[in-house]
Design an enzyme around this catalytic site. Structure first.
Site, PDB file in Angstrom:
ATOM      1  CG  LEU A 162     -27.732  10.686  11.540  1.00 53.34           C
ATOM      2  CD1 LEU A 162     -26.884  11.099  12.610  1.00 53.34           C
ATOM      3  CD2 LEU A 162     -26.795  11.027  10.233  1.00 53.34           C
ATOM      4  CB  VAL A 240     -34.600   9.130  23.130  1.00 49.24           C
ATOM      5  CG1 VAL A 240     -34.064   9.037  24.776  1.00 49.24           C
ATOM      6  CG2 VAL A 240     -33.763   8.307  21.767  1.00 49.24           C
ATOM      7  NE  ARG A 242     -41.890   3.114  20.038  1.00 50.29           N
ATOM      8  CZ  ARG A 242     -42.062   4.538  20.206  1.00 50.29           C
ATOM      9  NH1 ARG A 242     -41.426   5.145  20.897  1.00 50.29           N
ATOM     10  NH2 ARG A 242     -42.869   4.451  19.415  1.00 50.29           N
ATOM     11  CD  GLU A 271     -42.133   1.712  27.548  1.00 51.98           C
ATOM     12  OE1 GLU A 271     -43.161   2.509  27.209  1.00 51.98           O
ATOM     13  OE2 GLU A 271     -41.186   2.202  27.274  1.00 51.98           O
ATOM     14  CG  HIS A 289     -42.074   5.768  26.678  1.00 49.37           C
ATOM     15  ND1 HIS A 289     -42.509   4.660  25.781  1.00 49.37           N
ATOM     16  CD2 HIS A 289     -41.771   6.847  25.237  1.00 49.37           C
ATOM     17  CE1 HIS A 289     -42.086   4.949  24.568  1.00 49.37           C
ATOM     18  NE2 HIS A 289     -41.736   6.017  24.241  1.00 49.37           N
ATOM     19  CB  ALA A 291     -38.635  11.680  25.793  1.00 53.18           C
TER      20      ALA A 291
END
Length: 359
Positions: A162, A240, A242, A271, A289, A291
């Site tokens: 958070l 979102v 790793r 990736e 990837h 975003a």
């Protein structure tokens, strides 16, 4: 006087670094025909070798001893990412190399994207698109029905991490009527969300698990088989953060065996490679990837890179400096109040927890 040289080992959308290029002499590996080690040797042999390098995750060379040995003049790393898991921070500290990251400039875009992934998984948006393109609408002869979707309102959403991004996700999902809880290394006293001391406890009390933490030794594979089993057969995972925050092999097995209902994955462990088992799963949404890639974020990135470059060459503190504490990478920028005010003036907008990271 000639412009200071800056080594460029990252590749972004054309035009992202136009303003940087007007002020500094970019030594761009991706504009060179040389292989990486030959390119770095030529850079290091220059009469005025670079003291700063711009990097990102998955670059052409590990950001650590190998890079510093190749270009000994380097004294500052600026990564265009928020995370620093691709940088050997211990080696940077040992050699006296400063590090800066992108701060919290991507938080809004990544939070929007996380909510989009969740909506897509629950309401079968991408699956419906494929359905229509194959001519399988129920109104057509031979058509069929997609599985029923699920409402997002009322869902219990657990957020791992958070921090800046996780908090932005929480605010958005509250607006949908979701019940938000979280797991951090420490409880936050400034929020009213329910806190769970372990990821397993959080998953057991959630319908959706959103992974939004930094990748550290503590959070690597934090979503493992035990967490997935606690989430259960009706649960959804959204990542979102790793790829390595999730045990990808266990997630694939859980999806294939129906022990988890679906997943929205923006990141992967290796990736750009994606487990082929996921390709045919209509309950899984896969994206590359991407975003952070909006015009607004790229403009902010250019401004924060320029601000850090100006600070470095002026001998002033980096605006989004990253420290290495206690052997664990800490992505908290070292921002004293005066620097925080400087960042606010750079972006001309309120920064809401953008420099707060809880991992």
């Amino acid at each position: 006087m000639s412009s200071p040289p800056v080594l460029l080992l990252c590749r972004l959308f054309p035009g992202t670094f136009t303003d940087v290029a007007h002020r500094f002499r970019l030594l761009d590996f991706y504009a060179s025909a040389l292989p990486i080690h030959a390119f770095l040797a030529a850079v290091a042999a220059h009469a005025d070798p670079p003291r700063v390098v711009l990097v990102f995750g998955g670059g052409p060379i590990p950001v650590g001893a190998e890079l510093f040995d190749a270009v000994p003049s380097l004294r500052c790393i600026i990564t265009v990412s928020a995370g620093t898991n691709h940088i050997d921070l211990r080696e940077c500290a040992r050699r006296g190399v400063q590090v800066a990251n992108a701060g919290g400039i991507y938080s809004t875009d990544v939070a929007d994207y996380a909510v989009g992934l969740l909506l897509d998984v629950l309401r079968h948006v991408s699956a419906g698109d494929r359905f229509v393109r194959r001519g399988l609408c129920p109104e057509q002869r031979g058509g069929d029905f997609l599985p029923l979707g699920s409402k997002i309102g009322g869902r219990r959403v657990g957020i791992i991490g958070l921090g800046s991004i996780g908090s932005a996700i929480a605010r958005r999902l509250e607006a949908f009527g979701c019940v938000v809880s979280y797991h951090n290394r420490r409880r936050r006293e400034d929020v009213a969300y329910a806190y769970f001391p372990t990821a397993t406890d959080l998953a057991a009390s959630s319908d959706v698990l959103v992974v939004a933490c930094a990748l550290t030794a503590e959070t690597r594979r934090i979503v493992d088989r035990g967490v997935l089993d606690a989430l259960g057969e009706r649960g959804v995972v959204v990542n979102v953060a790793r790829g390595a925050n999730v045990d990808e092999a266990e997630l694939v097995r859980a999806l294939a065996e129906g022990r988890v209902a679906g997943a929205g994955l923006e990141v992967f462990d290796d990736e750009p490679n994606v487990p082929p088992e996921l390709w045919a799963m209509d309950n899984v949404v896969l994206t590359p990837h991407q975003a952070i890639f909006t015009p607004e974020s790229m403009a902010d990135l250019s401004r924060v890179v320029l601000a850090n470059l100006d600070a470095f060459f002026a001998g002033e503190p980096l605006l989004t400096r990253v420290k290495h504490r206690g052997g664990i990478p800490n992505p908290l920028p070292d921002c004293v109040p005066a620097v925080y005010d400087a960042i606010k003036s750079v972006f001309q907008k309120t920064i809401d927890h953008s420099l707060t990271w809880c991992w």
